[in-house]
Design a protein around this motif. Structure first.
Motif, PDB file in Angstrom:
ATOM      1  N   ALA B 132       0.989  -1.238   0.039  1.00 30.48           N
ATOM      2  CA  ALA B 132      -0.082  -0.014   0.068  1.00 30.48           C
ATOM      3  C   ALA B 132       0.650   1.317  -0.144  1.00 30.48           C
ATOM      4  CB  ALA B 132      -0.954  -0.212   1.221  1.00 30.48           C
ATOM      5  N   ILE B 133       2.036   1.260   0.420  1.00 31.37           N
ATOM      6  CA  ILE B 133       2.978   2.357   0.684  1.00 31.37           C
ATOM      7  C   ILE B 133       3.607   2.701  -0.397  1.00 31.37           C
ATOM      8  CG2 ILE B 133       4.985   3.116   1.819  1.00 31.37           C
ATOM      9  CD1 ILE B 133       4.394   1.595   4.284  1.00 31.37           C
ATOM     10  N   ILE B 134       3.847   1.505  -1.096  1.00 32.98           N
ATOM     11  CA  ILE B 134       4.680   1.695  -2.431  1.00 32.98           C
ATOM     12  C   ILE B 134       3.627   2.187  -3.536  1.00 32.98           C
ATOM     13  CG2 ILE B 134       5.682   0.344  -4.276  1.00 32.98           C
ATOM     14  CD1 ILE B 134       7.672   1.317  -1.873  1.00 32.98           C
ATOM     15  N   ASP B 135       2.515   1.686  -3.539  1.00 35.85           N
ATOM     16  CA  ASP B 135       1.517   2.077  -4.561  1.00 35.85           C
ATOM     17  C   ASP B 135       1.024   3.589  -4.420  1.00 35.85           C
ATOM     18  OD1 ASP B 135       1.434  -0.387  -5.889  1.00 35.85           O
ATOM     19  OD2 ASP B 135      -0.175  -1.247  -4.492  1.00 35.85           O
ATOM     20  N   PHE B 136       1.119   3.841  -3.068  1.00 31.85           N
ATOM     21  CA  PHE B 136       0.544   5.070  -2.947  1.00 31.85           C
ATOM     22  C   PHE B 136       1.653   6.345  -3.484  1.00 31.85           C
ATOM     23  CE2 PHE B 136      -0.083   9.241  -0.622  1.00 31.85           C
ATOM     24  CZ  PHE B 136      -1.366   9.497  -0.662  1.00 31.85           C
ATOM     25  N   ALA B 137       2.854   5.861  -2.932  1.00 32.70           N
ATOM     26  CA  ALA B 137       3.742   6.845  -3.590  1.00 32.70           C
ATOM     27  C   ALA B 137       4.258   6.413  -4.971  1.00 32.70           C
ATOM     28  CB  ALA B 137       5.175   6.308  -2.727  1.00 32.70           C
ATOM     29  N   GLU B 138       3.536   5.567  -5.609  1.00 30.69           N
ATOM     30  CA  GLU B 138       3.805   5.485  -6.876  1.00 30.69           C
ATOM     31  C   GLU B 138       5.230   5.129  -7.472  1.00 30.69           C
ATOM     32  OE1 GLU B 138       2.226   8.875  -9.003  1.00 30.69           O
ATOM     33  OE2 GLU B 138       0.368   8.867  -7.874  1.00 30.69           O
ATOM     34  N   LEU B 139       5.689   4.368  -6.476  1.00 31.28           N
ATOM     35  CA  LEU B 139       7.324   4.081  -6.832  1.00 31.28           C
ATOM     36  C   LEU B 139       7.620   2.379  -7.023  1.00 31.28           C
ATOM     37  CD1 LEU B 139       8.593   6.216  -3.913  1.00 31.28           C
ATOM     38  CD2 LEU B 139       8.823   6.755  -6.281  1.00 31.28           C
ATOM     39  N   ARG B 140       6.644   1.876  -7.468  1.00 34.54           N
ATOM     40  CA  ARG B 140       6.554   0.469  -7.801  1.00 34.54           C
ATOM     41  C   ARG B 140       7.831  -0.180  -8.520  1.00 34.54           C
ATOM     42  NH1 ARG B 140       5.068  -3.850  -5.370  1.00 34.54           N
ATOM     43  NH2 ARG B 140       3.063  -3.022  -4.857  1.00 34.54           N
ATOM     44  N   ASP B 141       8.173   0.827  -9.661  1.00 34.68           N
ATOM     45  CA  ASP B 141       9.367   0.477 -10.440  1.00 34.68           C
ATOM     46  C   ASP B 141      10.726   0.900  -9.709  1.00 34.68           C
ATOM     47  OD1 ASP B 141       7.582  -0.242 -12.108  1.00 34.68           O
ATOM     48  OD2 ASP B 141       7.546   1.748 -13.410  1.00 34.68           O
ATOM     49  N   PHE B 142      10.838   1.328  -8.521  1.00 35.24           N
ATOM     50  CA  PHE B 142      11.810   2.111  -8.088  1.00 35.24           C
ATOM     51  C   PHE B 142      12.260   1.284  -6.661  1.00 35.24           C
ATOM     52  CE2 PHE B 142      10.102   5.281 -10.718  1.00 35.24           C
ATOM     53  CZ  PHE B 142      11.266   5.438 -11.575  1.00 35.24           C
ATOM     54  N   ILE B 143      11.598   0.283  -6.290  1.00 36.82           N
ATOM     55  CA  ILE B 143      11.664  -0.396  -4.933  1.00 36.82           C
ATOM     56  C   ILE B 143      13.256  -0.834  -4.570  1.00 36.82           C
ATOM     57  CG2 ILE B 143       9.463  -0.844  -4.053  1.00 36.82           C
ATOM     58  CD1 ILE B 143      10.020  -3.685  -5.128  1.00 36.82           C
ATOM     59  N   ASN B 144      13.667  -0.885  -5.496  1.00 36.95           N
ATOM     60  CA  ASN B 144      15.420  -1.723  -5.146  1.00 36.95           C
ATOM     61  C   ASN B 144      16.320  -0.525  -5.747  1.00 36.95           C
ATOM     62  OD1 ASN B 144      14.679  -3.976  -4.136  1.00 36.95           O
ATOM     63  ND2 ASN B 144      14.118  -4.684  -6.226  1.00 36.95           N
ATOM     64  N   VAL B 145      15.978   0.841  -5.759  1.00 39.71           N
ATOM     65  CA  VAL B 145      16.892   1.859  -6.188  1.00 39.71           C
ATOM     66  C   VAL B 145      17.139   2.568  -5.065  1.00 39.71           C
ATOM     67  CG1 VAL B 145      17.102   3.728  -7.490  1.00 39.71           C
ATOM     68  CG2 VAL B 145      15.807   2.086  -8.449  1.00 39.71           C
ATOM     69  N   PRO B 146      18.580   2.928  -4.547  1.00 46.87           N
ATOM     70  CA  PRO B 146      19.047   3.665  -3.298  1.00 46.87           C
ATOM     71  C   PRO B 146      18.240   5.189  -3.520  1.00 46.87           C
ATOM     72  CG  PRO B 146      20.986   2.591  -4.509  1.00 46.87           C
ATOM     73  CD  PRO B 146      19.672   2.181  -5.465  1.00 46.87           C
ATOM     74  N   VAL B 147      17.826   5.403  -2.381  1.00 51.56           N
ATOM     75  CA  VAL B 147      17.017   6.496  -2.389  1.00 51.56           C
ATOM     76  C   VAL B 147      17.902   7.891  -2.843  1.00 51.56           C
ATOM     77  CG1 VAL B 147      15.028   5.765  -0.961  1.00 51.56           C
ATOM     78  CG2 VAL B 147      17.148   7.082   0.164  1.00 51.56           C
ATOM     79  N   LYS B 148      19.214   7.542  -2.613  1.00 52.36           N
ATOM     80  CA  LYS B 148      20.044   9.083  -2.977  1.00 52.36           C
ATOM     81  C   LYS B 148      19.945   9.158  -4.474  1.00 52.36           C
ATOM     82  CE  LYS B 148      24.026   6.031  -3.988  1.00 52.36           C
ATOM     83  NZ  LYS B 148      25.273   5.657  -3.549  1.00 52.36           N
TER      84      LYS B 148
END
Lengths: 258, 243
Positions: B132-148
């Motif tokens: 739910a968190i990832i979907d709300f943030a619309e970051l499904r394609d980026f879950i394994n990317v370092p946030v930097k």
């Protein structure tokens, strides 16, 4: 007192995540990853053994194991305490924003250094077998000096992490202290070479007792002496008590100095 | 009358603002000898009292330096008031400067767990709500990317998603609605409204008086550390704008 335990319980997952983060970050992007925890002491070992068995010779039986035990234990102490020291400063952004028990930061750092130590155990086992000191059930008694040293490091870590917020010089000072301690502790030399008039260097050196405890188990292949365990227990208790008192007193004002 | 979820009781916050920040032992000793270690007392909040009712959307307005951020920190439990006390009945999720709890080296997924743990949640809860968190943030394609490697918009989307997914009793929102694109802002406002309907208390700090007026029912106006006025949102916002 009860509330302390409930808060700790509530945040125990945070502690776990923080330790996991330290370990992950340490080996991120390295091909061998956690294997380095094992390889590192082994390779360092080869270098030091080469230096000390050719250049400087000490009359110690099974010198390789003698040196390894001392070095691994000392590295644990220096890594855990130095790493814990910066924990409050480095997490200042977080501490300024969100409430959480602040001792979790030094605590987690000491724990992750301890995990590193645990990863080096296979390396120690290999060297033990290789040098003919076959591990027995008694070897498991290393857990006593390990636990006591962990508590000792925790106390020192709490003190350092709180002090460094007020005096940043501690970083530099402590590095010097660690290197002095490295020579003052019988890590690569036998304690018999210390002349009697300098014996106090050992008597007042807490690390001497912890390393002695480790050696009594791993190097001599017995159980640790009650004397050694008793002194280590006293040191650990004193360190963690002072640590808690200092940290509690200092923590409310951290935010003003971060 | 509704239940009071936060009570601020005669809170005074004083700082020892030293002339210069003393960072080193040497400086400290030098100053101590010279007698220059003067404690220049600065009062950030002076005898502030108010209470917030459950389910209310509470706004804090005031000019720069009026003590808004200090107030939020006191509410979040980060600062201990010098005098007076704050009673909070419920758990608070601070959303002050989104992403404060992120580690740039870790991936988005790891950060969800880190940030969630910082807010006091356990693993099972976070695993359950991860999607739910990832979907709300619309970051499904980026879950394994370092946030930097994230853009500031992505950063704040993730931060907002984590803090609001946990359905806290009280949500502190500090100037965060101004980040992200228009579409996401709408989504955030929608979510805040939803949360309010579900009974979450919102504390909002913003310089954008229109947002405050739109979202809040009650507004407190801080001026030089003192509570200048408190009351119904429309009236206070009106006066604040005239000021």
């Amino acid at each position: 007192m009860g509330t302390y335990f409930t808060t700790f319980y509530k945040y125990k997952y945070l502690l776990y995540v923080l330790v996991e983060r330290d370990i992950k970050k340490k080996y991120r992007r390295s091909v061998l990853g956690v294997l380095w925890s094992m390889l590192n002491p082994l390779l360092m070992m080869i270098i030091t053994v080469m230096v000390f068995s050719t250049l400087f010779r000490f009359d110690v039986e099974n010198y390789v194991l003698y040196l390894l035990v001392g070095q691994v234990a000392f590295t644990f102490f220096s890594e855990a305490t130095s790493f814990a020291m910066g924990s409050i400063l480095e997490n200042s952004a977080l501490i300024k924003k969100v409430y959480m028990p602040k001792y979790l930061f030094p605590f987690s750092r000491v724990m992750s250094s301890c995990m590193n130590l645990v990863f080096t155990l296979p390396a120690i086992l290999v060297i033990m077998i290789y040098t003919g000191q076959i591990p027995t059930w008694k070897t498991l008694a290393f857990i006593f000096p390990l636990l006591l040293m962990l508590i000792f490091c925790l106390g020192i870590g709490l003190i350092l992490s709180a002090c460094v917020v007020y005096f940043r010089d501690m970083f530099h000072l402590y590095r010097v202290l660690i290197s002095a301690l490295n020579y003052a502790t019988p890590i690569f030399y036998p304690e018999s070479i210390i002349p009697p008039e300098y014996r106090f260097l050992l008597d007042y050196n807490p690390l001497y007792y912890f390393i002695k405890g480790f050696r009594e188990v791993i190097y001599s292949g017995g159980l640790p002496h009650m004397d050694t365990v008793g002194i280590c227990f006293g040191l650990a208790l004193a360190s963690v008590l002072v640590g808690i008192i200092v940290f509690r007193k200092a923590q409310n004002k951290f935010i003003l100095y971060l | 009358m509704a239940e009071k979820i936060i009570e601020v009781d005669h809170v005074t916050m004083k700082f020892n603002l030293m002339e210069e920040k003393v960072d080193t032992l040497k400086e400290y000793i030098v100053k101590l000898i010279k007698g220059k270690l003067m404690y220049n007392e600065f009062v950030a909040l002076k005898d502030v009292s108010f209470s917030i009712e459950k389910g209310e959307a509470f706004g804090l307005v005031g000019f720069n330096g009026a003590g808004k951020s200090t107030m939020l920190k006191v509410l979040a439990g980060v600062l201990k008031p010098t005098e007076g006390q704050v009673i909070v009945r419920g758990n608070i999720a601070p959303l002050i400067e989104v992403g404060a709890g992120f580690d740039p080296e870790l991936t988005a997924m790891e950060n969800v767990f880190l940030n969630g743990a910082i807010l006091g949640h356990n693993k099972a809860f976070l695993q359950e709500h991860f999607n739910a968190i990832i979907d709300f943030a619309e970051l499904r394609d980026f879950i394994n990317v370092p946030v930097k490697n994230f853009s500031s918009g992505m950063y704040s989307r993730l931060g907002f998603a984590i803090a609001t997914e946990v359905r806290p009793d009280i949500l502190i929102v500090d100037e965060v609605l101004s980040v992200g694109d228009y579409q996401f802002q709408q989504k955030c406002e929608q979510r805040i409204t939803q949360m309010m309907e579900a009974g979450t208390t919102i504390i909002l700090v913003s310089h954008d008086i229109h947002t405050v007026e739109k979202i809040c029912n009650t507004v407190a106006w801080l001026e030089h550390g003192k509570l200048r006025d408190i009351g119904e949102a429309g009236r206070i916002c009106n006066e604040y704008q005239k000021h």
